[in-house]
Write a protein that holds these residues in place. Sequence first.
Motif, PDB file in Angstrom:
ATOM      1  N   LEU A   1       0.780  -1.137   0.119  1.00 30.85           N
ATOM      2  CA  LEU A   1      -0.088  -0.037   0.194  1.00 30.85           C
ATOM      3  C   LEU A   1       0.839   1.234   0.049  1.00 30.85           C
ATOM      4  CD1 LEU A   1      -2.863  -1.314   2.475  1.00 30.85           C
ATOM      5  CD2 LEU A   1      -3.038  -0.705   0.153  1.00 30.85           C
ATOM      6  N   TYR A   2       1.982   1.149   0.790  1.00 36.37           N
ATOM      7  CA  TYR A   2       2.920   2.334   0.823  1.00 36.37           C
ATOM      8  C   TYR A   2       3.552   2.584  -0.760  1.00 36.37           C
ATOM      9  CZ  TYR A   2       6.868   5.472   2.132  1.00 36.37           C
ATOM     10  OH  TYR A   2       7.760   6.572   2.096  1.00 36.37           O
TER      11      TYR A   2
ATOM     12  N   GLU B   1     -10.103   4.723   4.814  1.00 32.14           N
ATOM     13  CA  GLU B   1     -10.022   3.843   3.419  1.00 32.14           C
ATOM     14  C   GLU B   1      -9.027   3.058   3.190  1.00 32.14           C
ATOM     15  OE1 GLU B   1     -10.644   7.438   3.428  1.00 32.14           O
ATOM     16  OE2 GLU B   1     -12.751   7.277   3.599  1.00 32.14           O
ATOM     17  N   THR B   2      -7.907   3.487   3.683  1.00 33.44           N
ATOM     18  CA  THR B   2      -6.653   2.393   3.512  1.00 33.44           C
ATOM     19  C   THR B   2      -6.615   1.358   4.416  1.00 33.44           C
ATOM     20  OG1 THR B   2      -5.299   4.312   2.576  1.00 33.44           O
ATOM     21  CG2 THR B   2      -4.145   2.342   3.599  1.00 33.44           C
TER      22      THR B   2
ATOM     23  N   LYS C   1      -0.433   4.830  -0.867  1.00 34.99           N
ATOM     24  CA  LYS C   1      -1.577   4.901   0.155  1.00 34.99           C
ATOM     25  C   LYS C   1      -1.273   5.594   1.377  1.00 34.99           C
ATOM     26  CE  LYS C   1      -4.944   2.781  -2.313  1.00 34.99           C
ATOM     27  NZ  LYS C   1      -6.206   3.142  -2.486  1.00 34.99           N
ATOM     28  N   ARG C   2      -2.122   6.743   1.901  1.00 36.79           N
ATOM     29  CA  ARG C   2      -1.543   7.396   2.895  1.00 36.79           C
ATOM     30  C   ARG C   2      -2.418   6.838   4.149  1.00 36.79           C
ATOM     31  NH1 ARG C   2       3.019   8.952   2.303  1.00 36.79           N
ATOM     32  NH2 ARG C   2       2.877  10.130   4.247  1.00 36.79           N
TER      33      ARG C   2
ATOM     34  N   GLU D   1      -8.933  -1.196   3.724  1.00 36.70           N
ATOM     35  CA  GLU D   1      -8.226  -1.961   2.585  1.00 36.70           C
ATOM     36  C   GLU D   1      -7.401  -3.094   3.265  1.00 36.70           C
ATOM     37  OE1 GLU D   1      -6.602  -0.443  -0.924  1.00 36.70           O
ATOM     38  OE2 GLU D   1      -7.355   1.453  -0.630  1.00 36.70           O
TER      39      GLU D   1
END
Length: 76
Positions: A4-5, A14-15, A9-10, A18
Amino acid sequence: MAELYSVGKRPTRETIDEIIAGLEAMGNYISESEVIRREYRDVLMKEYQEFVETHDREHAIAPTSDNPSEKEDIQK
């Protein structure tokens, strides 16, 4: 978290959702209790925030290939 990083993605709700969805898809049990899920989400948020901060700091001090003199200074 690294995946994700790597796509930028911050640490947002929402992250974190996920991450939870990915964990459940991999067969990890996460309680259906909203209280437990909220606590789990809070813990994941804290962990992911720390992960992002650490990696942001590492990238900020890492020498770039565009500036070889930085590499030389670090090696000295």
